[in-house]
Design an enzyme around this catalytic site. Structure first.
Site, PDB file in Angstrom:
ATOM      1  N   LYS A 190       0.825  -1.194   0.000  1.00 21.02           N
ATOM      2  CA  LYS A 190       0.000   0.000   0.000  1.00 21.02           C
ATOM      3  C   LYS A 190       0.874   1.265   0.000  1.00 21.02           C
ATOM      4  O   LYS A 190       2.085   1.198   0.245  1.00 21.02           O
ATOM      5  CB  LYS A 190      -0.968  -0.021   1.196  1.00 21.02           C
ATOM      6  CG  LYS A 190      -1.934  -1.227   1.168  1.00 21.02           C
ATOM      7  CD  LYS A 190      -2.839  -1.196  -0.016  1.00 21.02           C
ATOM      8  CE  LYS A 190      -3.819  -2.307  -0.279  1.00 21.02           C
ATOM      9  NZ  LYS A 190      -4.144  -3.357   0.588  1.00 21.02           N
TER      10      LYS A 190
HETATM   11  C1  LIG Z   1      -5.285  -4.462   0.916  1.00 19.17           C
HETATM   12  C2  LIG Z   1      -6.768  -4.393   0.998  1.00 19.17           C
HETATM   13  C3  LIG Z   1      -7.471  -4.743   2.162  1.00 19.17           C
HETATM   14  C4  LIG Z   1      -6.823  -5.444   3.306  1.00 19.17           C
HETATM   15  O1  LIG Z   1      -5.859  -4.719   3.948  1.00 19.17           O
HETATM   16  P1  LIG Z   1      -5.016  -5.438   5.116  1.00 19.17           P
HETATM   17  O2  LIG Z   1      -4.326  -4.296   5.785  1.00 19.17           O
HETATM   18  O3  LIG Z   1      -4.081  -6.392   4.447  1.00 19.17           O
HETATM   19  O4  LIG Z   1      -6.000  -6.117   5.991  1.00 19.17           O
HETATM   20  C5  LIG Z   1      -8.827  -4.516   2.222  1.00 19.17           C
HETATM   21  N1  LIG Z   1      -9.491  -3.992   1.183  1.00 19.17           N
HETATM   22  C6  LIG Z   1      -8.869  -3.661   0.037  1.00 19.17           C
HETATM   23  C7  LIG Z   1      -9.669  -3.058  -1.068  1.00 19.17           C
HETATM   24  C8  LIG Z   1      -7.497  -3.873  -0.095  1.00 19.17           C
HETATM   25  O5  LIG Z   1      -6.874  -3.589  -1.263  1.00 19.17           O
END
Ligand SMILES: *Cc1c(COP(=O)(O)O)cnc(C)c1O
Length: 399
Positions: A190
């Protein structure tokens, strides 16, 4: 001469993060403490939300919000099919039923299809800011107000996303409207990466406090506060919570990643603009747009292949890119496509034709601050030639 490979993603970790983590390790305090408290304060300030709770994932944040708002068996939560499985899994974790609405031209929840899915059992709407473009939040908030629903945003892609000039998580500057809870992800890929991690912001102090208790086994802060009388050993479990707290080691990374976010976003926006320019005259590639109410975070750059009438064999394009040393991805394999969800009537793909129609066409290209202009040009040229050599007349029988 062979060209070096370009991965789909590379985290942007600098000396500041490394120094801070080293100091934290040397301090002897590894779990949730002063650095996490600082990260929460600074993240709240960045987004404009009054409260921020650091958690160990976005998934944990979504789950805590659903649980703390009392959503459970018999309840329906409307969300998007074009998302990561975490979004629907958290709805299932609290025993509620996901309901899929279709997507708009930006891949975000389409307000009219959300309206059509509201029933007496609907309790909440869970929009996802796909790729970092804000959803039509006024449309969603107004629906929620009309029908007495909660709004929990999956803002996993939305660190750096603005809605009507305000960071996601803040309130609409004109109407004061806001969501009940907004969950961000700091997963390794991210825009703000701590490896694993997340933050859930809210405007309601009582909800925030309840999420904080649930975040650490249901242990009451009031009990902690009483330790002066009872001694340091005393605490009370007031409900059955979870183990979702973020460590100071991760917050040490997050504090510095946060300070760099505007610079990171600026570079991602430059890369997006460069791709869009390089694809401008290529009929077979449709480039992503930005809603006029949003500043795009450009967490992802998702093109749509086979515009202009033809179709393109996406799998072959991905293979060609890989052979050329370039990583790509697909965001997302829609929820109804996964075997586990196919047992549920709510996961009927015919309910979400736009998302299902997009699926064979979408391709995510590398976009991160350390990509050079030359690399972006090389990626674009490789996609263009791959797409042109994998054009065909008929859509693949299976996707
Ligand atoms: C990455 C992602 C998540 C999950 O995030 P985590 O921090 O790994 O739990 C949830 N929703 C979307 C749309 C994502 O891309």
């Amino acid at each position: 001469m062979s060209l070096s490979s370009i991965p789909f993603h590379l985290a942007e970790i600098g000396e500041e993060e490394i120094q801070e983590v080293t100091q934290t390790l040397r301090s002897g305090w590894l779990t949730t403490g002063a650095r996490t408290a600082q990260f929460e304060r600074e993240f709240a300030e960045y987004t404009g939300a009054p409260n921020a709770l650091a958690v160990n994932s976005c998934t944990a944040g979504l789950h805590l919000a659903l649980h703390a708002l009392g959503i459970g068996p018999g309840d329906e939560v409307i969300t998007t099919p074009l998302t990561f499985c975490a979004t629907v899994n958290t709805i299932l974790h609290v025993g509620a039923q996901p309901v899929l609405a279709d997507v708009d031209e930006f891949g975000n929840l389409d307000v009219e299809t959300v309206r059509a899915r509201i029933t007496k059992r609907t309790r909440a709407i869970m929009p996802v800011h796909f790729a970092g473009a804000a959803c039509d939040m006024r449309g969603i908030w107004e629906l929620a107000r009309e029908h007495g629903l909660y709004v929990i945003e999956d803002a996993a892609h939305a660190t750096g996303t603005h809605y009507l000039g305000q960071h996601v998580g803040g309130a609409d500057p004109q109407t004061g409207m806001h969501s009940d809870a907004v969950a961000f992800s700091f997963y390794a890929t991210k825009s703000l990466a701590t490896g694993e991690g997340g933050m859930v912001t809210s405007h309601d102090r009582a909800l925030h406090d309840r999420m904080r208790v649930l975040c650490l086994h249901g242990i009451s802060r009031d009990a902690w506060n009483r330790y002066t009388e009872k001694g340091k050993w005393f605490y009370e479990v007031i409900e059955c919570g979870y183990k979702y707290n973020l460590s100071d080691v991760q917050s040490s990374i997050g504090i510095h990643q946060l300070r760099k976010q505007e610079r990171f976003r600026q570079r991602r926006a430059e890369i997006a603009a460069r791709y869009t320019e390089l694809f401008a005259s290529v009929d077979e590639i449709e480039t992503p747009g930005t809603p006029d109410y949003s500043r795009h975070a450009w967490h992802l750059y998702v093109v749509r292949l086979g515009a202009g009438g033809g179709t393109v064999d996406r799998a072959a394009v991905i293979d060609t890119m890989r052979d050329e040393g370039i990583g790509t991805s697909v965001h997302f394999i829609p929820v109804p496509t996964h075997p586990y969800y196919q047992r549920f009537a709510w996961s009927d793909p015919t309910l979400v034709p736009r998302a299902m129609g997009l699926y064979p066409r979408i391709l995510s290209l590398p976009i991160y601050p350390s990509l050079t202009d030359d690399q972006v040009t090389r990626i674009a040229n490789t996609v263009i030639s791959a797409v042109r050599s994998h054009r065909r007349q008929l859509v693949a029988a299976t996707v």
